[in-house]
Scaffold this active site. Sequence first.
Site, PDB file in Angstrom:
ATOM      1  N   GLY A   1       0.817  -1.219   0.000  1.00  0.00           N
ATOM      2  CA  GLY A   1       0.000   0.000   0.000  1.00  0.00           C
ATOM      3  C   GLY A   1       0.849   1.266   0.000  1.00  0.00           C
ATOM      4  O   GLY A   1       1.952   1.273   0.543  1.00  0.00           O
TER       5      GLY A   1
ATOM      6  N   ARG B   1       1.263  -5.793  -4.973  1.00  0.00           N
ATOM      7  CA  ARG B   1       1.280  -6.686  -3.804  1.00  0.00           C
ATOM      8  C   ARG B   1       1.710  -8.110  -4.155  1.00  0.00           C
ATOM      9  O   ARG B   1       1.455  -9.030  -3.385  1.00  0.00           O
ATOM     10  CB  ARG B   1      -0.113  -6.718  -3.164  1.00  0.00           C
ATOM     11  CG  ARG B   1      -0.518  -5.433  -2.461  1.00  0.00           C
ATOM     12  CD  ARG B   1      -1.669  -5.685  -1.504  1.00  0.00           C
ATOM     13  NE  ARG B   1      -2.124  -4.462  -0.875  1.00  0.00           N
ATOM     14  CZ  ARG B   1      -1.557  -3.927   0.191  1.00  0.00           C
ATOM     15  NH1 ARG B   1      -0.497  -4.489   0.724  1.00  0.00           N
ATOM     16  NH2 ARG B   1      -2.034  -2.813   0.722  1.00  0.00           N
TER      17      ARG B   1
ATOM     18  N   LYS C   1       8.246   0.552   5.460  1.00  0.00           N
ATOM     19  CA  LYS C   1       7.129   1.385   5.018  1.00  0.00           C
ATOM     20  C   LYS C   1       5.817   0.821   5.498  1.00  0.00           C
ATOM     21  O   LYS C   1       5.652  -0.395   5.478  1.00  0.00           O
ATOM     22  CB  LYS C   1       7.127   1.430   3.485  1.00  0.00           C
ATOM     23  CG  LYS C   1       5.897   2.025   2.860  1.00  0.00           C
ATOM     24  CD  LYS C   1       5.193   1.085   1.877  1.00  0.00           C
ATOM     25  CE  LYS C   1       4.443  -0.030   2.546  1.00  0.00           C
ATOM     26  NZ  LYS C   1       3.533  -0.779   1.653  1.00  0.00           N
ATOM     27  N   THR C   2       4.915   1.557   5.961  1.00  0.00           N
ATOM     28  CA  THR C   2       3.481   1.256   6.079  1.00  0.00           C
ATOM     29  C   THR C   2       2.815   2.305   6.971  1.00  0.00           C
ATOM     30  O   THR C   2       3.326   2.634   8.043  1.00  0.00           O
ATOM     31  CB  THR C   2       3.144  -0.157   6.624  1.00  0.00           C
ATOM     32  OG1 THR C   2       1.719  -0.275   6.697  1.00  0.00           O
ATOM     33  CG2 THR C   2       3.728  -0.474   7.989  1.00  0.00           C
TER      34      THR C   2
ATOM     35  N   ASP D   1       5.282  -7.867   5.317  1.00  0.00           N
ATOM     36  CA  ASP D   1       5.288  -8.951   4.329  1.00  0.00           C
ATOM     37  C   ASP D   1       6.347  -8.710   3.248  1.00  0.00           C
ATOM     38  O   ASP D   1       7.045  -9.630   2.829  1.00  0.00           O
ATOM     39  CB  ASP D   1       3.905  -9.084   3.672  1.00  0.00           C
ATOM     40  CG  ASP D   1       2.881  -9.673   4.640  1.00  0.00           C
ATOM     41  OD1 ASP D   1       3.281 -10.470   5.512  1.00  0.00           O
ATOM     42  OD2 ASP D   1       1.693  -9.332   4.522  1.00  0.00           O
TER      43      ASP D   1
ATOM     44  N   ASP E   1       0.319   1.750   8.542  1.00  0.00           N
ATOM     45  CA  ASP E   1      -0.278   1.026   9.666  1.00  0.00           C
ATOM     46  C   ASP E   1       0.547   1.127  10.947  1.00  0.00           C
ATOM     47  O   ASP E   1       0.024   0.899  12.038  1.00  0.00           O
ATOM     48  CB  ASP E   1      -0.454  -0.460   9.324  1.00  0.00           C
ATOM     49  CG  ASP E   1      -1.353  -0.671   8.119  1.00  0.00           C
ATOM     50  OD1 ASP E   1      -1.988   0.297   7.692  1.00  0.00           O
ATOM     51  OD2 ASP E   1      -1.403  -1.804   7.612  1.00  0.00           O
TER      52      ASP E   1
END
Length: 551
Positions: free
Chosen positions: A81, A145, A202-203, A176, A205
């Site tokens: 993402g 992804r 990175k994320t 992941d 979240d």
Amino acid sequence: METSVLQKARYAYRPKLPAILTGNIEDIALRFGEPTGAAADDGALAKLFEHIYGKPIAGFVKGKNETIGKPLLAGVILSGGQAPGGHNVIAGLYDGLKKGNPASRLLGFLGGPSGLLEDRALEITGDLIGQYRNTGGFDIIGSGRTKIESPEQFAAALETVRKRGLDAVVIIGGDDSNTNAALLAEYFAAGGSSAQVIGCPKTIDGDLKNEYIETSFGFDTAVKTYSELIGNIERDAASARKYWHFIKLMGRSASHIALECALQTQPNVCLISEEVEVKNMSLDEIVGEICASVVKRAADKNNFGVVLIPEGLIEFVPEMKKLIKELNDLMAVYSGELSGITNFIDQMYWLDRHLSNQSSGFFKTLPPEIARELLADRDPHGNVQVSRIETEKLLIGMVEKKLGELKKLGAYGGKFSALAHFFGYEGRCAFPSNFDADYCYSLGFTAFMLIASGLTGYISSVRNLTAPAERWVPAGVPLTMMMNMEKRQGASKPVIKKALVELEGAPFRLFAARREEWAMKTLYHYPGAIQYFGPPEVCDEPAKTLKLEHP
Ligand code: FBP
């Protein structure tokens, strides 16, 4: 490309670097620590990652670096993402490569990991990166992804690396994708290739963090963007005094985003999935908690409010967790049979025969839209696509029902009118905050330093992030150090350990100490929009979670 006034102004922004990375790079030497282990399951991981397991942490100190000046060809991949700041990681990497040797080159693989497998790439030039510095999005090369897992995929990746003569590949991604980076590093090394693989955290979240990764990039900008919007909604709610706003926030399984937004905006209710799990709270109890606030506020004639819901909540409700686990296992084992049943009713019959009695009973109580989403395809990493499940609407329906019952009992006399929102994509491509612009540039530059120093199987790390950028501490951390074995799609797999909200952690404790008051009173906090120009306390302040975790 037509550019906005702000975009033009942001091109001119010079991201800050840790002091050790400024100046002459031939004078930055590596200093290694002790050999490392894994987050858990050391034995299994040592076997699986024979070539990259156990390496020491690599720090930087002033000193002569002999390896740094040779010309390099590196490739970069944006994976998963979008998260604000991705372009600056590439800019930091590019500038580092050119500083090391102007003949060095950088290729950007298109559309995520599949670009590497299919050898689709473009060269990142000075002109190209110049159009993307300090901007949001991943559109410079796109993302994807694709999970690299089959022997053919690994072979295809190695083939591209060999054909192109790449010295290194940098994978910018979440847990992941960085797991994929470790697997690729091991595969290359085992196959006799000298190509290095370096990861970058990175994320939005915020769940890729540990002792060496204080935060993943993008979290800072995303939470500030959502908090601005939540603050605006709170002010609207307090002005109109007629709506309850149910706001679902992205973050997958982790509630870091919801928790940070709660600390920034002081809503009436914020649910935290990790707490729901620990307390074993049923959906009914969650609804009860929201209703308690609605009822109390109605007694003061405040028929309005704001509820924050982490998008992964549904996965943590015990009966739902059990159901999802059973569905995942069934979908892995009977994938062929199940994909042949296209009609929803037939799927329900089939599941009725295969699920446990408890899960089957619970599944039937769910609204059809939610049941359908639970049966939808998993993402390539086997995750339920929680962003598609409309938990906010499910909760509104259940709260309405419960309030109706309370009204009949004479326990509630207010009015309840609710609106549903989902904030996720709105924050993933925002112009990076100064913090993310600086952090990402530093991560990219550090990735270059790790490549130039000949390391593989490492993640770029920058710590001491609550201090001014010149005092940040860059390093390389072995990817295996952050891994353990987990059951995925029915099999035990090596993965980077996700960091969920810790109920003993300072951010949650602060929230828990304040929430009762927020539930009753109107104590909204309005953080306003991210500022890019102005005094450091307005522009450079990191997220509250980071400050509370690293005082
Ligand atoms: P990453 O884990 O790849 O960084 O993605 C984060 C995220 O934004 C989650 O918060 C969300 O659940 C998911 O991506 C949505 O995925 P998609 O972009 O495929 O709709």
